[in-house]
Design an enzyme around this catalytic site. Structure first.
Site, PDB file in Angstrom:
ATOM      1  N   ASP A   8     -89.027 -42.027 -16.135  1.00  0.00           N
ATOM      2  CA  ASP A   8     -87.806 -41.610 -15.671  1.00  0.00           C
ATOM      3  C   ASP A   8     -87.206 -40.669 -16.600  1.00  0.00           C
ATOM      4  O   ASP A   8     -86.820 -39.686 -16.542  1.00  0.00           O
ATOM      5  CB  ASP A   8     -86.690 -42.823 -15.139  1.00  0.00           C
ATOM      6  N   ASP A  19     -88.089 -52.923 -10.550  1.00  0.00           N
ATOM      7  CA  ASP A  19     -87.575 -51.795 -10.458  1.00  0.00           C
ATOM      8  C   ASP A  19     -85.767 -51.928  -9.752  1.00  0.00           C
ATOM      9  O   ASP A  19     -85.678 -52.752  -9.120  1.00  0.00           O
ATOM     10  CB  ASP A  19     -88.246 -50.833  -9.311  1.00  0.00           C
ATOM     11  N   GLU A  58     -85.388 -53.423 -14.967  1.00  0.00           N
ATOM     12  CA  GLU A  58     -84.830 -52.076 -15.217  1.00  0.00           C
ATOM     13  C   GLU A  58     -83.369 -51.924 -14.695  1.00  0.00           C
ATOM     14  O   GLU A  58     -83.125 -51.577 -13.849  1.00  0.00           O
ATOM     15  CB  GLU A  58     -85.828 -51.124 -14.623  1.00  0.00           C
TER      16      GLU A  58
END
Length: 824
Positions: free
Chosen positions: A709, A601, A626
């Site tokens: 997201d 992340d 990410e």
């Protein structure tokens, strides 16, 4: 009573037998796995029998291997013909043979065989030669291209002829006005000839016949021509009839004359494909520049005399300006092999062009050499352990040269699977799976219902059946928010998704379904147990030193942040070896409880070098970062103007040492604009490649439509950048047929309706059946406003958009609104 007792006895025996069989199966599986990871010896393979006949050959391949042969391939290659045929035993065979029967055109061929064992070692036989002399009964074909029968011509002319044969032409014979026969020797399957003839005034007769090397003969009807010395003669000196060229601008020149001394040539004109006649420069010696079209062009030239008498001749030429394409099928880019002998395979295509004339490869700094035409297989032996590079290019008949396709691979002989840390140590040093993976994001933003791990467990078999190979689970630890992105106690597995027991059951179910499990790892930042940085379970050796000095807390004593700050949590100092050691210990613990890889992340928050460190320490199967690059400037930019965006992705992969894939946000961006604005030209970059990261480094690019997201979730969700909901099937038709590693969003598969679920399932099946993988070759055939067409893997065509100009006779495998996929 006795019968009931007997039945119970047999039931007990049956149960014990099942336990023994299961134990033996487990031991056998473990033994096979151990052999696969320790075996570096290739199989022994040789051609044990070979018989040739008319148009066919039978080749028997014998093989042996300690761990068992799983695939045998016969390789047949000539200058103009290549084929590979394979045989896959029903189970690994330590010794055996297989006879291949192959039909071939007439000619001489190189023949070899390869055998592959379960550890991916490949053995190659000695190459031998065979000659096929077919029983050919088909006569040649003769076409008189110019002049036409009963045409009035001048006393001098060029007879333009085309010949072809299913074998090899031998000779063309021709006779003018019953005089002696003349012959032209040939040794080719096809040719175009221009024969100058001098005619007599009045009627002339011309007769032709051709023979091939099998003794077949074909003849033409008598060509009757009326000649007059007042009729101009006109000849095309250049180009030759049937010329194949990669230039669309052709300089055409020749001569014109008239036999009668009282006449002269006043004008010479040229016409392309029956269009307007244009006046050439000059008369008796004339020339003109002709702009030809892609494909076959007919060039007509006529001469006009001072008495307005005309005569014309014609030729055809083929223009092909499109580059061919060349690729490797094995080894894969960034892959690792465990043998010093590597059989490099691949191919080339020239779709819609004139055909591949030759394909050339080289290894490392050596020179290119010819290996075949449309497919190839070449053995490189005695390779050193370490990094190597392979390059390939192809040339078509028109002279176009493909872009050079280069891949990197490594020879690593010391692979391990020791389980010394309680988990499997994968040997792929690039942590990008096997190239054939399909990832399911196993959650959405509204999955925090306390029962999510049970939901995952219940759907494990359905996920496997749909064709997914990996499942990405949400952050699994105790956290300071609902969704797990403010991690608190790493070893506390109670979260909004469920408790530790439920998570363990989910992992077991996924493992039983033979799925790899990817954990969502949040290590850029962390929150304290009760206060800003009172970290516990685990604590760092020095909690203050674990926090970057420029964190908003203001009390961190670590080094400055190596990436962007994150105000909601304490930015961890990854340059601190104690921080790294604590992270690695926790990640190894996650590997022990069943996780195979990582989704990192917010990787923009720290130097990507550290991801390489964490992957190497945990020997993960798969890793993806990410990285969501900012879009600067015009949101509607395209082509080279967005290279900065995908370059940011490339830079991150490079900085991680090439040891982590990255989500392809560039492809998502341009694919969204393409479907929203009907601008499918966006999907092709100036070099003819896919527009996103998959156009530059497909082996390390994870493509996706939406995630937790960007997209929607049941009841709402974040939907920061959602893909158009009515266009999702087009999006999945793209990513599931293209190179890269595709990722499917849980919401789209399980909550997007039965139709979309069926579409995704069918597309996954097509991807698997057609052997499409992360580095599959792709040729973009069309990229226009309303229509995008691409050829993938040489066996799959996908069309997107409402345009209807593309047609094919391939099998329609799947289709929907504004998309279709064909296979062969």
């Amino acid at each position: 009573m006795f019968l009931k007792t007997l039945q119970k006895f047999f039931l007990v025996l049956t149960f014990i037998g099942i336990l023994i069989i299961g134990w033996l199966s487990s031991c056998t599986t473990e033994a096979i796995n151990t052999l696969q990871n320790s075996d570096t010896t290739p199989p022994v393979v040789f051609l044990s029998a070979l018989n040739t006949g008319a148009s066919s050959c039978n080749v028997t391949v014998s093989y042996s291997d300690d761990t068992g042969v799983i695939k045998v391939e016969l390789l047949i290659l000539s200058a103009s013909f290549t084929t590979n045929v394979s045989y896959v035993p029903s189970s690994p065979q330590k010794e055996g043979s297989h006879t291949f029967s192959v039909t071939l055109p007439t000619g001489t061929y190189n023949v070899a065989a390869t055998a592959q064992d379960a550890a991916a070692n490949i053995g190659t036989s000695v190459t031998t030669n065979i000659t096929i002399s077919a029983n050919d009964t088909t006569p040649p074909t003769i076409t008189i291209f110019s002049p036409s029968n009963e045409q009035t011509v001048g006393v001098s002319l060029d007879l333009v002829v085309s010949l072809s044969d299913n074998g090899i032409l031998s000779q063309l014979w021709y006779q003018l006005n019953s005089t002696n026969w003349s012959s032209i020797p040939l040794h080719t399957p096809s040719t175009n000839l221009t024969i100058p003839l001098s005619l007599q005034n009045g009627t002339n007769s011309i007769f032709l016949y051709a023979t091939d090397e099998a003794g077949n003969t074909s003849t033409t009807n008598t060509l009757t021509l009326y000649a007059s010395d007042e009729i101009p003669s006109v000849e095309i000196t250049y180009p030759a009839n049937g010329l194949i060229t990669n230039s669309s601008s052709i300089s055409v020149w020749g001569t014109a004359s008239v036999a009668s001394g009282s006449l002269s040539i006043t004008t010479v004109q040229i016409s392309l494909d029956g269009n307007t006649w244009l006046t050439a420069t000059g008369t008796t010696m004339w020339s003109n520049l002709v702009g030809c079209n892609e494909g076959t062009n007919t060039i007509r030239v006529r001469a006009i005399s001072s008495t307005s008498k005309t005569n014309q001749t014609q030729i055809f030429i083929i223009v092909d300006t499109q580059r061919p394409l060349a690729w490797f099928s094995f080894p894969t880019n960034s892959g690792t092999v465990s043998n010093t002998t590597v059989v490099a395979t691949g191919g080339a295509s020239d779709n819609g062009g004139t055909g591949v004339a030759g394909t050339y490869v080289k290894i490392d700094s050596e020179n290119f050499f010819l290996v075949g035409t449309s497919s190839f297989s070449h053995t490189f032996s005695n390779l050193n352990e370490g990094n190597h590079s392979l390059s390939v290019y192809s040339k078509d008949i028109a002279g176009n040269i493909s872009l050079t396709n280069s891949i990197a691979f490594s020879v690593a002989l010391s692979q391990t699977d020791t389980n010394t840390n309680g988990y499997r140590e994968y040997t792929n040093i690039h942590y990008n799976g096997d190239g054939y993976d399909i990832l399911l994001q196993g959650f959405h933003w509204a999955s925090t219902n306390g029962n999510w791990w049970n939901e995952i467990a219940n759907k494990a078999e359905e996920i496997r059946t749909a064709g997914f190979t990996m499942v990405w689970l949400p952050p699994l630890s105790d956290c300071g928010d609902n969704n797990g992105y403010l991690p608190r106690e790493w070893y506390n597995l109670s979260s909004k998704y469920g408790n530790g027991t439920q998570l363990s059951n989910a992992i077991t179910s996924l493992k039983n379904a033979e799925l790899k499990i990817i954990a969502d790892i949040v290590i850029n930042h962390r929150v304290g147990t009760y206060n800003w940085a009172d970290f516990s379970n685990p604590a760092f050796p020095d909690n203050k030193a674990a926090v970057c000095s420029d964190d908003e807390w203001g009390q961190g004593t670590g080094a400055s942040d190596t990436g962007e700050g994150y105000n909601a949590g304490r930015d961890l100092d990854h340059s601190n070896p104690n921080v790294r050691a604590t992270i690695i210990t926790w990640m190894k613990w996650l590997r022990q409880i069943g996780f195979d890889g990582w989704r990192y992340d917010y990787v923009k928050g720290y130097n990507p070098y550290y991801n390489s460190n964490y992957n190497e320490a945990t020997k993960a199967y798969f890793s993806v970062g990410e990285l969501w690059p900012d879009i600067t400037g015009d949101y509607y930019a395209s082509g080279a103007n967005i290279n900065y965006h995908r370059q940011a992705l490339m830079n991150w992969i490079d900085a991680s040492g090439g040891r982590s894939t990255v989500f392809d946000f560039t492809t998502k961006w341009q694919l969204m604009l393409a479907v929203e604005r009907t601008e499918y030209w966006r999907l092709k970059d100036p070099d003819g490649k896919p527009i996103g990261a998959i156009g530059w480094w497909p082996a390390m690019s994870v493509t996706f439509i939406d995630n937790h997201d960007t997209g929607y979730s049941p009841g709402g969700g974040q939907h920061h950048w959602p893909f158009p909901q009515d266009k999702r099937e087009i999006g999945y038709a793209y990513i599931l047929t293209h190179p890269g590693i595709p990722s499917v969003y849980w919401y789209d598969f399980f909550d997007g309706g039965s139709y979309l679920k069926t579409v995704i399932t069918n597309l996954i099946a097509i991807r698997k059946n057609q052997g499409i993988h992360a580095t599959s070759p792709i040729t973009i055939l069309k990229a226009e406003a309303t229509e995008y067409v691409a050829l993938i893997n040489s066996n799959t065509i996908v069309k997107l958009g409402p345009g209807m100009s593309f047609n094919t006779n391939w099998t329609l495998a799947a289709s929907g609104t504004d998309w279709a996929v064909w296979t062969q």
